[in-house]
Design a protein around this motif. Structure first.
Motif, mmCIF file in Angstrom:
data_model
loop_
_atom_site.group_PDB
_atom_site.id
_atom_site.type_symbol
_atom_site.label_atom_id
_atom_site.label_comp_id
_atom_site.label_asym_id
_atom_site.label_seq_id
_atom_site.Cartn_x
_atom_site.Cartn_y
_atom_site.Cartn_z
ATOM 1 N N ASN A 298 0.852 -1.191 0.000
ATOM 2 C CA ASN A 298 0.000 0.000 0.000
ATOM 3 C C ASN A 298 0.886 1.239 0.000
ATOM 4 O OD1 ASN A 298 -2.295 1.597 0.140
ATOM 5 N ND2 ASN A 298 -2.398 1.513 2.372
ATOM 6 N N PRO A 299 1.360 1.671 -1.180
ATOM 7 C CA PRO A 299 2.282 2.813 -1.255
ATOM 8 C C PRO A 299 1.650 4.083 -0.699
ATOM 9 C CG PRO A 299 1.392 2.285 -3.419
ATOM 10 C CD PRO A 299 1.006 1.158 -2.516
ATOM 11 N N ARG A 300 2.474 4.844 -0.004
ATOM 12 C CA ARG A 300 1.988 6.084 0.596
ATOM 13 C C ARG A 300 2.039 7.231 -0.411
ATOM 14 N NH1 ARG A 300 4.438 7.721 6.130
ATOM 15 N NH2 ARG A 300 6.439 7.574 5.023
ATOM 16 N N HIS A 301 1.204 8.213 -0.166
ATOM 17 C CA HIS A 301 1.209 9.455 -0.951
ATOM 18 C C HIS A 301 1.289 10.603 0.050
ATOM 19 C CE1 HIS A 301 0.124 7.561 -4.824
ATOM 20 N NE2 HIS A 301 -0.523 6.699 -4.050
ATOM 21 N N ILE A 302 2.464 11.211 0.147
ATOM 22 C CA ILE A 302 2.716 12.272 1.123
ATOM 23 C C ILE A 302 3.014 13.578 0.397
ATOM 24 C CG2 ILE A 302 4.079 12.997 3.108
ATOM 25 C CD1 ILE A 302 2.550 10.399 3.581
ATOM 26 N N ILE A 303 2.338 14.637 0.798
ATOM 27 C CA ILE A 303 2.612 15.952 0.227
ATOM 28 C C ILE A 303 3.273 16.831 1.292
ATOM 29 C CG2 ILE A 303 0.257 16.745 0.757
ATOM 30 C CD1 ILE A 303 0.473 18.715 -1.542
ATOM 31 N N HIS A 304 4.325 17.503 0.885
ATOM 32 C CA HIS A 304 4.984 18.485 1.746
ATOM 33 C C HIS A 304 4.699 19.863 1.161
ATOM 34 C CE1 HIS A 304 8.486 21.133 2.760
ATOM 35 N NE2 HIS A 304 8.176 20.697 3.971
ATOM 36 N N MET A 305 4.201 20.781 1.989
ATOM 37 C CA MET A 305 3.846 22.129 1.533
ATOM 38 C C MET A 305 4.616 23.169 2.341
ATOM 39 S SD MET A 305 -0.275 21.495 1.288
ATOM 40 C CE MET A 305 -0.226 20.446 2.744
ATOM 41 N N ASP A 306 5.151 24.162 1.661
ATOM 42 C CA ASP A 306 5.959 25.187 2.318
ATOM 43 C C ASP A 306 5.593 26.548 1.743
ATOM 44 O OD1 ASP A 306 7.832 26.532 3.769
ATOM 45 O OD2 ASP A 306 9.553 25.363 3.103
ATOM 46 N N LEU A 307 5.134 27.451 2.603
ATOM 47 C CA LEU A 307 4.806 28.808 2.163
ATOM 48 C C LEU A 307 6.097 29.545 1.828
ATOM 49 C CD1 LEU A 307 2.116 29.464 4.889
ATOM 50 C CD2 LEU A 307 1.672 29.453 2.435
ATOM 51 N N ASP A 308 6.157 30.131 0.642
ATOM 52 C CA ASP A 308 7.388 30.750 0.160
ATOM 53 C C ASP A 308 7.693 32.044 0.903
ATOM 54 O OD1 ASP A 308 7.563 28.743 -1.775
ATOM 55 O OD2 ASP A 308 6.314 29.871 -3.179
ATOM 56 N N SER A 309 8.899 32.093 1.522
ATOM 57 C CA SER A 309 9.352 33.299 2.213
ATOM 58 C C SER A 309 8.179 33.916 2.975
ATOM 59 C CB SER A 309 9.922 34.296 1.198
ATOM 60 O OG SER A 309 10.573 35.351 1.824
ATOM 61 N N PHE A 310 7.621 33.124 3.901
ATOM 62 C CA PHE A 310 6.318 33.397 4.500
ATOM 63 C C PHE A 310 6.164 34.803 5.070
ATOM 64 C CE2 PHE A 310 3.623 32.737 8.464
ATOM 65 C CZ PHE A 310 2.428 32.925 7.804
ATOM 66 N N PHE A 311 7.083 35.218 5.954
ATOM 67 C CA PHE A 311 6.949 36.531 6.580
ATOM 68 C C PHE A 311 6.957 37.642 5.525
ATOM 69 C CE2 PHE A 311 9.016 35.099 10.864
ATOM 70 C CZ PHE A 311 7.948 34.238 11.055
ATOM 71 N N VAL A 312 7.849 37.505 4.545
ATOM 72 C CA VAL A 312 7.934 38.515 3.487
ATOM 73 C C VAL A 312 6.645 38.527 2.664
ATOM 74 C CG1 VAL A 312 9.141 39.192 1.368
ATOM 75 C CG2 VAL A 312 10.447 38.388 3.361
ATOM 76 N N SER A 313 6.101 37.354 2.366
ATOM 77 C CA SER A 313 4.871 37.273 1.577
ATOM 78 C C SER A 313 3.702 37.951 2.286
ATOM 79 C CB SER A 313 4.524 35.808 1.284
ATOM 80 O OG SER A 313 5.514 35.205 0.478
ATOM 81 N N VAL A 314 3.639 37.795 3.618
ATOM 82 C CA VAL A 314 2.583 38.458 4.393
ATOM 83 C C VAL A 314 2.755 39.977 4.313
ATOM 84 C CG1 VAL A 314 1.628 38.834 6.699
ATOM 85 C CG2 VAL A 314 2.210 36.514 5.955
ATOM 86 N N GLU A 315 4.001 40.445 4.463
ATOM 87 C CA GLU A 315 4.262 41.884 4.383
ATOM 88 C C GLU A 315 3.904 42.432 3.013
ATOM 89 O OE1 GLU A 315 4.881 43.721 6.846
ATOM 90 O OE2 GLU A 315 5.364 42.193 8.348
ATOM 91 N N ARG A 316 4.113 41.652 1.965
ATOM 92 C CA ARG A 316 3.787 42.100 0.607
ATOM 93 C C ARG A 316 2.283 42.139 0.375
ATOM 94 N NH1 ARG A 316 8.639 39.006 -2.807
ATOM 95 N NH2 ARG A 316 10.129 40.755 -2.661
ATOM 96 N N LEU A 317 1.545 41.290 1.070
ATOM 97 C CA LEU A 317 0.092 41.390 1.000
ATOM 98 C C LEU A 317 -0.385 42.713 1.584
ATOM 99 C CD1 LEU A 317 -1.342 37.883 2.014
ATOM 100 C CD2 LEU A 317 -1.413 38.962 -0.234
ATOM 101 N N LYS A 318 0.297 43.169 2.618
ATOM 102 C CA LYS A 318 -0.069 44.420 3.287
ATOM 103 C C LYS A 318 0.441 45.643 2.540
ATOM 104 C CE LYS A 318 1.175 44.031 7.658
ATOM 105 N NZ LYS A 318 2.013 43.558 8.790
ATOM 106 N N ASN A 319 1.540 45.482 1.789
ATOM 107 C CA ASN A 319 2.142 46.608 1.078
ATOM 108 C C ASN A 319 2.688 46.118 -0.263
ATOM 109 O OD1 ASN A 319 3.480 48.870 0.199
ATOM 110 N ND2 ASN A 319 4.926 48.974 1.886
ATOM 111 N N SER A 320 1.958 46.359 -1.325
ATOM 112 C CA SER A 320 2.336 45.878 -2.659
ATOM 113 C C SER A 320 3.618 46.521 -3.176
ATOM 114 C CB SER A 320 1.201 46.127 -3.654
ATOM 115 O OG SER A 320 0.920 47.525 -3.750
ATOM 116 N N LYS A 321 4.049 47.637 -2.575
ATOM 117 C CA LYS A 321 5.274 48.293 -3.014
ATOM 118 C C LYS A 321 6.516 47.452 -2.708
ATOM 119 C CE LYS A 321 3.513 53.023 -2.549
ATOM 120 N NZ LYS A 321 3.683 54.351 -1.883
ATOM 121 N N LEU A 322 6.356 46.432 -1.871
ATOM 122 C CA LEU A 322 7.480 45.569 -1.523
ATOM 123 C C LEU A 322 7.708 44.469 -2.557
ATOM 124 C CD1 LEU A 322 6.782 45.097 2.299
ATOM 125 C CD2 LEU A 322 8.400 46.675 1.227
#
Length: 403
Positions: free
Chosen positions: A3-27
Motif C-alpha cells: 500500500n504505497p503512501r502518498h505524502i505531500i509536503h507544503m511550504d509557504l514561500d518566504s512566508f513573513f515577506v509574503s505576508v508583508e507584501r500582502l499588506k504593502n504591494s510596493k514591496l
C-alpha cells in the motif's frame, strides 16, 4: 510495497515577506528583510535579498552589509500567526491527516485518496485553494514519503510544484549535492566531502556499517534516507501548549520602570491572544536575560484566568523576585502554559460584571483595529516606533467612531 503512501509536503514561500507584501504591494520585486535591529537576526528574507547572500538566522548587521538597499521590516507576529492559522484551516478542511511542522510548513498523508481521484490533481487543487483564500504563494512536493516531499519542495521553490513518482525515489536523489539531504548539516557535509562524498548517489553506495562507525546511530538513518527510504509517519497536528512573547532590547537597561512598561505591553499582547483563542492559563513564567547572557526564569501557578489585570499582577510580582542583580538586562520574556479551553469565568471575589463587560469591549476594539489600538498608559514608554503606532491607531479609532 503493498500500500504505497502518498505524502505531500507544503511550504509557504518566504512566508513573513509574503505576508508583508500582502499588506504593502510596493514591496513586490525588491529585496526585503524581516528582522530585528542591529542586535537581532534575520527572521526571513525575500528571494531578491537571497541573491546577495542574505539568509535566515544571519546577524542583521551582516545582512545590511551584504544588501544595503534592502527594505528592513521589524515584523508583526500577530499577522504571521493569523495567516498561518488561515492556511492551517484550509488544509484541515481538505485532507484526512496533516502535520503542522512549523508556522509555514505542512505535511499531509493522502494515502488512499488516489482510489477516488488522482492525488496529483488533488494537490494542484489544494494549492489553488490555499492561494485563493490566503493570497500567499506556496510550493509543494508530492512523493511516497516525507523525506522526498521535503527535498523535492526545496528544489522547486518558489511557487513550484512537483511529483516524484513511486519507484524513482533513489534516482531523483542521486544527482543532488549531499548537503541537500535533511540531517546533513554544514559540519557533516564538510566531513563527507573531505571523503569524496559530494552527491547523494555516492552517499547511498557507502555500506551502512561504515556510516555508523563514522556518524554513530544517525549513520543508519542517513544510509536509508540516501536510498530514498523513509518510514516517518505524518504526525497529526497537536494544538499549541503555550503562548509566549519576548523582547530583546535595542540597548541593555537596568531601568525598572522601563522593564515594567514593557512587561505591561507584553502581557496585554499575549493576554489578548489568549482570549482570542478562547483559552485560559494556569501558569505564568517570566524570563530575564542579563547583559552577560545569564538567563533566569521563575514561574507561578494561578487560578485559571485570561484577565490582564490578574496576569499583570502575577507577572509584576515575578519580575520583582527575579530581578535581584543590579546588572543590565538584555531580554524580557513571558510565557503562559497549562492552557485550557473555555471562556473566562467570573470570580465571586475578584471580578464584577462590569469588568467582564470591559474586557469584551476592549477585545472587540482590538479585533477591529489591532492589538495596539488600546493599551494601558503604563505600557507606553518614552517615544519610540511602538508609541507612534499607538498614536496612529488611536487617531484611526477616533475617526472610526466619529463616522
Amino acid at each position: 510495497m503493498d500500500n504505497p503512501r502518498h505524502i505531500i509536503h507544503m511550504d509557504l514561500d518566504s512566508f513573513f515577506v509574503s505576508v508583508e507584501r500582502l499588506k504593502n504591494s510596493k514591496l513586490m520585486g525588491i529585496p526585503v528583510i524581516v528582522g530585528g535591529g542591529d542586535r537581532g537576526v534575520v527572521a526571513a528574507c525575500s528571494y531578491e535579498a537571497r541573491k546577495f547572500g542574505v539568509r535566515s538566522a544571519m546577524p542583521m548587521r551582516q545582512a545590511r552589509f551584504l544588501c544595503p538597499d534592502a527594505t528592513i521590516i521589524s515584523g508583526d507576529h500577530e499577522d504571521y500567526s493569523k495567516y498561518s492559522r488561515l492556511v492551517t484551516e484550509v488544509i484541515a478542511s481538505s485532507v484526512p491527516l496533516y502535520e503542522k511542522a512549523s508556522i509555514d510548513e505542512f505535511y499531509a498523508d493522502l494515502t488512499g485518496m488516489d482510489r477516488y481521484f488522482g492525488t496529483a490533481m488533488f494537490c494542484k487543487e489544494l494549492k489553488t485553494k490555499i492561494v485563493k483564500e490566503s493570497g500567499l504563494p506556496i510550493t509543494y512536493g508530492l512523493a511516497s514519503n516525507k523525506l522526498l516531499g521535503k527535498v523535492a519542495t526545496n528544489e522547486v521553490k518558489p511557487n513550484g510544484q512537483i511529483e516524484v513518482p513511486l519507484g524513482t525515489e533513489r534516482a531523483y536523489l542521486a544527482p543532488l549535492a549531499v548537503e541537500k539531504m535533511p540531517m546533513v548539516g554544514q559540519k557533516t557535509a564538510t566531513l563527507l566531502k573531505d571523503m569524496g562524498v559530494s552527491t547523494i548517489k555516492i552517499l547511498s553506495e557507502i555500506p551502512p556499517e561504515m556510516l555508523i562507525r563514522l556518524l554513530g546511530k544517525n549513520g543508519s538513518t542517513l544510509s536509508r534516507r540516501a536510498r530514498g527510504v523513509d518510514d516517518t509517519p505524518v504526525i497529526p497536528y497537536i494544538e499549541q501548549k503555550s503562548i509566549s512573547t519576548e523582547d530583546t532590547f535595542s540597548c541593555d537597561t537596568m531601568d525598572l520602570d522601563f522593564l515594567q512598561s514593557r512587561l505591561v505591553r507584553m502581557i496585554e499582547k499575549i493576554g489578548f491572544e489568549l482570549r482570542h483563542q478562547k483559552k485560559m492559563t494556569g501558569c505564568v513564567t517570566l524570563k530575564l536575560r542579563y547583559a552577560d547572557f545569564n538567563t533566569v526564569t521563575k514561574q507561578c501557578r494561578i487560578a485559571y484566568t485570561a484577565s490582564d489585570h490578574t496576569l499583570l499582577e502575577t507577572a509584576a510580582a515575578l519580575l520583582r523576585k527575579l530581578y535581584d542583580r543590579r546588572l543590565l538586562v538584555r531580554l524580557l520574556g513571558v510565557r503562559f502554559t497549562d492552557l485550557v479551553t473555555g471562556a473566562h469565568q467570573i470570580s465571586l471575589f475578584d471580578d464584577t460584571q462590569e469588568m467582564i463587560s470591559l474586557y469584551q469591549q476592549i477585545d472587540s476594539i482590538k479585533s477591529q483595529f489591532g492589538p495596539l489600538s488600546l493599551i494601558r498608559a503604563s505600557g507606553v514608554d518614552k517615544p519610540d516606533k511602538d508609541r507612534q503606532r499607538v498614536k496612529q491607531r488611536a487617531l484611526q479609532l477616533q475617526r472610526a467612531y466619529k463616522t
